[in-house]
Design an enzyme around this catalytic site. Structure first.
Site, PDB file in Angstrom:
ATOM      1  N   SER A 255     -11.441   2.306  -0.624  1.00 26.87           N
ATOM      2  CA  SER A 255     -10.423   2.827   0.272  1.00 26.87           C
ATOM      3  C   SER A 255      -9.118   2.984  -0.473  1.00 26.87           C
ATOM      4  O   SER A 255      -8.954   2.487  -1.583  1.00 26.87           O
ATOM      5  CB  SER A 255     -10.233   1.897   1.471  1.00 26.87           C
ATOM      6  OG  SER A 255      -9.418   0.814   1.080  1.00 26.87           O
ATOM      7  N   LYS A 256      -8.225   3.687   0.178  1.00 27.55           N
ATOM      8  CA  LYS A 256      -6.951   4.025  -0.427  1.00 27.55           C
ATOM      9  C   LYS A 256      -6.206   2.783  -0.915  1.00 27.55           C
ATOM     10  O   LYS A 256      -5.589   2.798  -1.969  1.00 27.55           O
ATOM     11  CB  LYS A 256      -6.104   4.730   0.629  1.00 27.55           C
ATOM     12  CG  LYS A 256      -5.202   5.783   0.069  1.00 27.55           C
ATOM     13  CD  LYS A 256      -4.534   6.505   1.223  1.00 27.55           C
ATOM     14  CE  LYS A 256      -3.655   7.624   0.702  1.00 27.55           C
ATOM     15  NZ  LYS A 256      -3.153   8.435   1.788  1.00 27.55           N
ATOM     16  N   ARG A 257      -6.315   1.725  -0.129  1.00 30.09           N
ATOM     17  CA  ARG A 257      -5.608   0.505  -0.496  1.00 30.09           C
ATOM     18  C   ARG A 257      -6.107  -0.054  -1.820  1.00 30.09           C
ATOM     19  O   ARG A 257      -5.422  -0.788  -2.495  1.00 30.09           O
ATOM     20  CB  ARG A 257      -5.769  -0.550   0.608  1.00 30.09           C
ATOM     21  CG  ARG A 257      -4.578  -0.621   1.531  1.00 30.09           C
ATOM     22  CD  ARG A 257      -4.864  -1.513   2.710  1.00 30.09           C
ATOM     23  NE  ARG A 257      -5.901  -0.943   3.553  1.00 30.09           N
ATOM     24  CZ  ARG A 257      -6.987  -1.588   3.937  1.00 30.09           C
ATOM     25  NH1 ARG A 257      -7.196  -2.821   3.527  1.00 30.09           N
ATOM     26  NH2 ARG A 257      -7.867  -1.019   4.721  1.00 30.09           N
ATOM     27  N   ARG A 258      -7.355   0.290  -2.158  1.00 24.08           N
ATOM     28  CA  ARG A 258      -7.920  -0.283  -3.383  1.00 24.08           C
ATOM     29  C   ARG A 258      -8.005   0.753  -4.495  1.00 24.08           C
ATOM     30  O   ARG A 258      -8.995   0.829  -5.204  1.00 24.08           O
ATOM     31  CB  ARG A 258      -9.291  -0.864  -3.094  1.00 24.08           C
ATOM     32  CG  ARG A 258      -9.190  -2.163  -2.324  1.00 24.08           C
ATOM     33  CD  ARG A 258     -10.542  -2.756  -2.076  1.00 24.08           C
ATOM     34  NE  ARG A 258     -11.147  -2.177  -0.902  1.00 24.08           N
ATOM     35  CZ  ARG A 258     -10.917  -2.623   0.322  1.00 24.08           C
ATOM     36  NH1 ARG A 258     -10.117  -3.625   0.520  1.00 24.08           N
ATOM     37  NH2 ARG A 258     -11.493  -2.062   1.349  1.00 24.08           N
TER      38      ARG A 258
END
Ligand code: GLU
Length: 473
Positions: A255-258
């Site tokens: 995901s974007k956070r990662r």
């Protein structure tokens, strides 16, 4: 008997960039179609009007183009097909496989609350579902109805998934889903309703004669509804292949956070499209132990077998390694153009023609064109040696030798052999070992203590810049 033409599709929703997972699905769909001499279609699923944007469509198209996933038809936009969906809805209502439901949001909310209180699964309770002998409530005034699919109440839905094998889901698990929402209350007369995903996808896959649907396994729960709708329409069923998700290197869904999850971000970060394609294809598919292969090999091998049932692992280090292998083999002029663009982003003007030879010299040690640009900026912009390198290597003891070398360079015909000879003469004259002179030269001219062979590196500079940097201390 003529064999049915293979037709696959990718159906992104334009609510953001092209996600890596969608790119992998597109790649598999494309490769499968190409392998079988079939066709690959691009459809833009833009029925989520509030979240779909033209900018996102353009990003998706650009990313597909960058990856070289050329499609034979499309892009087909769902929002341009509302009349077709309406016609199918009308047919289904007439045939009794769909019906209008006038429940208000408040009623649905109360239904949900009641089910939750009783510990039941949340589902539509069938208030407006027509049945033989059943009397429906009177149609309330002023409410624009949704249309629901009349899902079979009994039996199972079962399919041979191309990736996961047999999947069976009981019809009792699923309810009468909404297949069309009404236009807004204040919409002009004649405005058509917008279909929901599970309905539009079926009409489209049917109309586009799609034979294999590859998509992420988050859609497995949607497939029973879709199969039931295909059946209700008397449409031929495609085969379905649900690809396991891609996990980040922390074992959680990518995901974007990662980290970067958009294809475009990797283009910006200096990855080559063929490396990306090669790497993506190995996420959930294999061909023996092969790690590096061309598009042509991928197409010749990708027959829909050897697809993994378990999640794939995103491995940035491996992607980097794959990219470095492609960078090594890449044409220098092509790399030069890419590095020119990378340097331009940093405000450094470097004509591609002058980057060709430096790319040839440095590409073996650079995993991305960003790293190449990090190296090659020294040819076009000032360098800033680290204070520590200056103290350690550019000592007072070596400064006279550096000055002498600069003087020698001034009269030199600028080529590798002459540069090497000048350095040798200087170390001889000052009683130094090669690194004692070569390292400070690197620090001053290149801004780093380690580089490829110093004569080869210097040759690619403007002589005047080298002299000026040597004389800067
Ligand atoms: N628009 C859907 C998505 O982006 C497509 C799913 C499908 O391929 O059916 O997830």
């Amino acid at each position: 008997m003529s064999q049915q033409a293979i037709r696959t599709r990718i159906a992104p929703s334009p609510t953001g960039f092209l996600h890596l997972g969608t790119a992998r699905t597109a790649l598999f769909s494309w490769a499968y179609a190409r392998h079988h001499g079939g066709q690959f279609v691009l459809r833009i699923e833009d029925t989520d009007v509030a979240r779909s944007t033209q900018d996102s469509v353009e990003q998706i198209l650009a990313a597909m183009k960058w990856l070289g996933l050329e499609y034979d038809e499309g892009p087909v936009y769902q929002m341009q097909r509302l009349e077709r969906y309406q016609a199918v809805i009308d047919q289904m209502i007439a045939a009794g496989t769909a019906y209008r439901c006038y429940c208000t949001p408040e009623e649905l909310e109360a239904m949900k609350a009641g089910q939750e209180a009783r510990g039941e699964k949340r589902r539509y309770d069938g208030t407006w579902r027509p049945e033989a002998g059943k009397v429906l409530p009177p149609v309330p005034a002023g409410i624009k109805p949704v249309v629901r699919f009349k899902n079979p109440v009994d039996g199972d839905v079962s399919w041979e998934d191309l990736v996961k094998g047999t999947i069976t889901i009981s019809n009792r698990e699923i309810d009468d889903l909404i297949i069309q929402r009404p236009p807004a209350a204040d919409a002009p007369e004649g405005t058509l309703g917008v279909p929901t995903y599970n309905f539009a996808v079926v009409v489209d896959d049917w109309d586009m004669a799609i034979t294999q649907v590859f998509r992420g396994d988050e859609h497995i729960n949607n497939t029973p509804w879709q199969i039931n709708i295909f059946k209700a329409l008397g449409a031929p069923l495609p085969a379905f292949g649900h690809l396991p998700i891609i996990l980040g290197d922390d074992g959680l869904k990518l995901s974007k956070r990662r980290g970067a999850v958009s294809v475009t971000a990797y283009e910006e970060d200096g990855y080559l499209p063929e490396a990306m394609l090669n790497y993506l294809s190995r996420l959930g598919w294999s061909h023996g132990d092969d790690e590096l292969f061309s598009r042509e090999q991928l197409v010749s091998w990708f027959d829909g077998t050897h697809l993994s049932k378990s999640p794939a692992q995103w491995d940035p280090a491996k992607l980097e390694w794959v990219n470095s292998q492609y960078i090594k083999q890449a044409d220098d002029a092509r790399l030069a153009a890419l590095v020119e663009a990378q340097l331009a982003k940093r405000g450094i003007a470097a004509p591609a023609a002058r980057l060709v030879a430096p790319c040839a010299l440095f590409k073996d040690r650079c995993a991305t064109t960003v790293v190449l640009a990090d190296w090659l900026s020294m040819y076009f912009a000032p360098v800033m040696p680290a204070a520590e390198d200056l103290t350690t290597h550019v000592t007072d003891a070596v400064k006279p030798a550096l000055a002498a070398l600069a003087d020698k360079f001034a009269d030199l015909e600028w080529n590798k052999a002459a540069i090497q000879a000048a350095i040798k003469e200087t170390i001889g004259a000052f009683g130094l070992k090669m690194p004692q002179l070569a390292i400070p030269v690197r620090v001053l001219v290149c801004g780093r203590a380690q580089t490829p062979s110093v004569d080869a590196v210097l040759e690619l500079f403007d002589k005047e810049i080298v002299i000026k940097r040597l004389r800067s201390v």
